[in-house]
Motif scaffolding. Structure first.
Motif, PDB file in Angstrom:
ATOM      1  N   ARG A  26     -27.660  33.848 -26.664  1.00  0.00           N
ATOM      2  CA  ARG A  26     -28.418  33.599 -25.169  1.00  0.00           C
ATOM      3  C   ARG A  26     -27.486  32.702 -24.547  1.00  0.00           C
ATOM      4  NH1 ARG A  26     -34.823  32.813 -26.806  1.00  0.00           N
ATOM      5  NH2 ARG A  26     -35.044  34.900 -27.735  1.00  0.00           N
ATOM      6  N   SER A  27     -26.470  31.983 -25.035  1.00  0.00           N
ATOM      7  CA  SER A  27     -25.499  31.144 -24.054  1.00  0.00           C
ATOM      8  C   SER A  27     -24.325  31.806 -23.865  1.00  0.00           C
ATOM      9  CB  SER A  27     -25.013  29.998 -25.319  1.00  0.00           C
ATOM     10  OG  SER A  27     -26.020  29.430 -25.820  1.00  0.00           O
ATOM     11  N   ILE A  28     -24.288  33.193 -23.967  1.00  0.00           N
ATOM     12  CA  ILE A  28     -23.126  33.982 -23.566  1.00  0.00           C
ATOM     13  C   ILE A  28     -23.392  34.823 -22.535  1.00  0.00           C
ATOM     14  CG2 ILE A  28     -21.627  35.660 -24.490  1.00  0.00           C
ATOM     15  CD1 ILE A  28     -21.713  34.723 -27.342  1.00  0.00           C
ATOM     16  N   GLN A  29     -22.897  35.084 -21.431  1.00  0.00           N
ATOM     17  CA  GLN A  29     -22.863  35.913 -20.504  1.00  0.00           C
ATOM     18  C   GLN A  29     -21.792  37.060 -20.519  1.00  0.00           C
ATOM     19  OE1 GLN A  29     -23.402  34.124 -16.576  1.00  0.00           O
ATOM     20  NE2 GLN A  29     -24.924  33.094 -17.193  1.00  0.00           N
ATOM     21  N   ALA A  30     -22.136  38.319 -21.156  1.00  0.00           N
ATOM     22  CA  ALA A  30     -21.101  38.893 -21.454  1.00  0.00           C
ATOM     23  C   ALA A  30     -21.340  40.384 -20.955  1.00  0.00           C
ATOM     24  CB  ALA A  30     -20.430  39.202 -23.012  1.00  0.00           C
ATOM     25  N   TYR A  31     -20.904  41.274 -20.319  1.00  0.00           N
ATOM     26  CA  TYR A  31     -21.219  42.405 -19.946  1.00  0.00           C
ATOM     27  C   TYR A  31     -20.070  43.682 -20.253  1.00  0.00           C
ATOM     28  CZ  TYR A  31     -24.220  39.524 -17.094  1.00  0.00           C
ATOM     29  OH  TYR A  31     -24.969  38.518 -16.846  1.00  0.00           O
ATOM     30  N   THR A  32     -20.449  44.802 -20.526  1.00  0.00           N
ATOM     31  CA  THR A  32     -19.559  45.923 -20.653  1.00  0.00           C
ATOM     32  C   THR A  32     -19.687  46.803 -19.533  1.00  0.00           C
ATOM     33  OG1 THR A  32     -21.398  47.105 -21.905  1.00  0.00           O
ATOM     34  CG2 THR A  32     -19.569  45.997 -23.192  1.00  0.00           C
ATOM     35  N   MET A  33     -18.673  47.485 -19.049  1.00  0.00           N
ATOM     36  CA  MET A  33     -18.496  48.045 -17.734  1.00  0.00           C
ATOM     37  C   MET A  33     -17.627  49.304 -17.974  1.00  0.00           C
ATOM     38  SD  MET A  33     -17.893  45.422 -14.762  1.00  0.00           S
ATOM     39  CE  MET A  33     -18.276  46.574 -13.530  1.00  0.00           C
ATOM     40  N   GLY A  34     -18.154  50.608 -17.204  1.00  0.00           N
ATOM     41  CA  GLY A  34     -17.382  51.751 -17.096  1.00  0.00           C
ATOM     42  C   GLY A  34     -18.130  52.733 -18.269  1.00  0.00           C
ATOM     43  N   GLU A  35     -17.367  53.864 -18.383  1.00  0.00           N
ATOM     44  CA  GLU A  35     -17.769  54.955 -19.108  1.00  0.00           C
ATOM     45  C   GLU A  35     -17.860  54.708 -20.596  1.00  0.00           C
ATOM     46  OE1 GLU A  35     -16.619  59.524 -20.067  1.00  0.00           O
ATOM     47  OE2 GLU A  35     -15.696  58.480 -18.268  1.00  0.00           O
ATOM     48  N   HIS A  36     -18.903  54.930 -21.488  1.00  0.00           N
ATOM     49  CA  HIS A  36     -18.818  54.755 -22.802  1.00  0.00           C
ATOM     50  C   HIS A  36     -17.894  55.226 -23.524  1.00  0.00           C
ATOM     51  CE1 HIS A  36     -20.825  53.540 -26.518  1.00  0.00           C
ATOM     52  NE2 HIS A  36     -20.467  54.508 -27.132  1.00  0.00           N
ATOM     53  N   GLY A  37     -17.069  54.388 -24.394  1.00  0.00           N
ATOM     54  CA  GLY A  37     -15.858  54.862 -24.916  1.00  0.00           C
ATOM     55  C   GLY A  37     -14.566  54.052 -24.787  1.00  0.00           C
ATOM     56  N   GLY A  38     -13.354  54.731 -24.572  1.00  0.00           N
ATOM     57  CA  GLY A  38     -12.104  53.817 -24.534  1.00  0.00           C
ATOM     58  C   GLY A  38     -12.043  53.629 -23.163  1.00  0.00           C
ATOM     59  N   SER A  39     -12.644  54.020 -22.002  1.00  0.00           N
ATOM     60  CA  SER A  39     -12.387  53.445 -20.763  1.00  0.00           C
ATOM     61  C   SER A  39     -13.312  52.388 -20.540  1.00  0.00           C
ATOM     62  CB  SER A  39     -12.728  54.460 -19.532  1.00  0.00           C
ATOM     63  OG  SER A  39     -13.998  54.731 -19.778  1.00  0.00           O
ATOM     64  N   GLN A  40     -14.119  51.709 -21.275  1.00  0.00           N
ATOM     65  CA  GLN A  40     -14.942  50.704 -21.008  1.00  0.00           C
ATOM     66  C   GLN A  40     -14.369  49.273 -21.103  1.00  0.00           C
ATOM     67  OE1 GLN A  40     -18.103  50.778 -24.011  1.00  0.00           O
ATOM     68  NE2 GLN A  40     -19.733  50.634 -22.610  1.00  0.00           N
ATOM     69  N   MET A  41     -14.861  48.259 -20.351  1.00  0.00           N
ATOM     70  CA  MET A  41     -14.035  47.025 -20.190  1.00  0.00           C
ATOM     71  C   MET A  41     -15.198  46.242 -20.688  1.00  0.00           C
ATOM     72  SD  MET A  41     -12.429  47.473 -16.669  1.00  0.00           S
ATOM     73  CE  MET A  41     -13.844  47.661 -15.668  1.00  0.00           C
ATOM     74  N   CYS A  42     -14.610  44.905 -21.124  1.00  0.00           N
ATOM     75  CA  CYS A  42     -15.726  43.803 -21.519  1.00  0.00           C
ATOM     76  C   CYS A  42     -15.469  42.774 -20.423  1.00  0.00           C
ATOM     77  CB  CYS A  42     -15.462  43.326 -22.986  1.00  0.00           C
ATOM     78  SG  CYS A  42     -15.880  44.432 -24.030  1.00  0.00           S
ATOM     79  N   LEU A  43     -16.418  42.141 -19.839  1.00  0.00           N
ATOM     80  CA  LEU A  43     -16.376  40.873 -18.832  1.00  0.00           C
ATOM     81  C   LEU A  43     -17.511  39.940 -19.273  1.00  0.00           C
ATOM     82  CD1 LEU A  43     -16.360  43.077 -15.655  1.00  0.00           C
ATOM     83  CD2 LEU A  43     -14.596  42.085 -16.712  1.00  0.00           C
ATOM     84  N   GLY A  44     -16.926  38.613 -19.085  1.00  0.00           N
ATOM     85  CA  GLY A  44     -17.902  37.807 -19.558  1.00  0.00           C
ATOM     86  C   GLY A  44     -17.470  36.225 -19.434  1.00  0.00           C
ATOM     87  N   HIS A  45     -18.141  35.101 -19.997  1.00  0.00           N
ATOM     88  CA  HIS A  45     -17.791  33.866 -19.963  1.00  0.00           C
ATOM     89  C   HIS A  45     -18.591  33.199 -20.863  1.00  0.00           C
ATOM     90  CE1 HIS A  45     -20.433  33.493 -16.720  1.00  0.00           C
ATOM     91  NE2 HIS A  45     -20.674  32.267 -17.056  1.00  0.00           N
ATOM     92  N   LEU A  46     -18.259  32.031 -21.405  1.00  0.00           N
ATOM     93  CA  LEU A  46     -19.204  31.453 -22.235  1.00  0.00           C
ATOM     94  C   LEU A  46     -19.149  29.965 -21.823  1.00  0.00           C
ATOM     95  CD1 LEU A  46     -20.735  31.054 -25.129  1.00  0.00           C
ATOM     96  CD2 LEU A  46     -18.410  30.509 -26.230  1.00  0.00           C
TER      97      LEU A  46
END
Length: 53
Positions: A26-46
């Motif tokens: 719950r202390s982590i704000q992280a999101y995945t974006m893009g199409e599911h699979g190899g083109s997906q990106m991870c964004l976030g901060h702690l």
């Protein structure tokens, strides 16, 4: 378009990072974006909060 697939992957990412960093997911704000699979990106901060009593 925002779908539930990336929401589920985002939740998995938070729990994965929480396990590695030994923090509450719950202390982590992280999101995945893009199409599911190899083109997906991870964004976030702690943000770590330290409580001194």
């Amino acid at each position: 378009m925002i779908g539930t697939g990336t929401a589920i992957d985002s939740a998995r990412l938070k729990h994965f990072l929480g396990d590695i960093l030994h923090v509450n997911p719950r202390s982590i704000q992280a999101y995945t974006m893009g199409e599911h699979g190899g083109s997906q990106m991870c964004l976030g901060h702690l943000l770590l909060e330290y409580h001194i009593y």
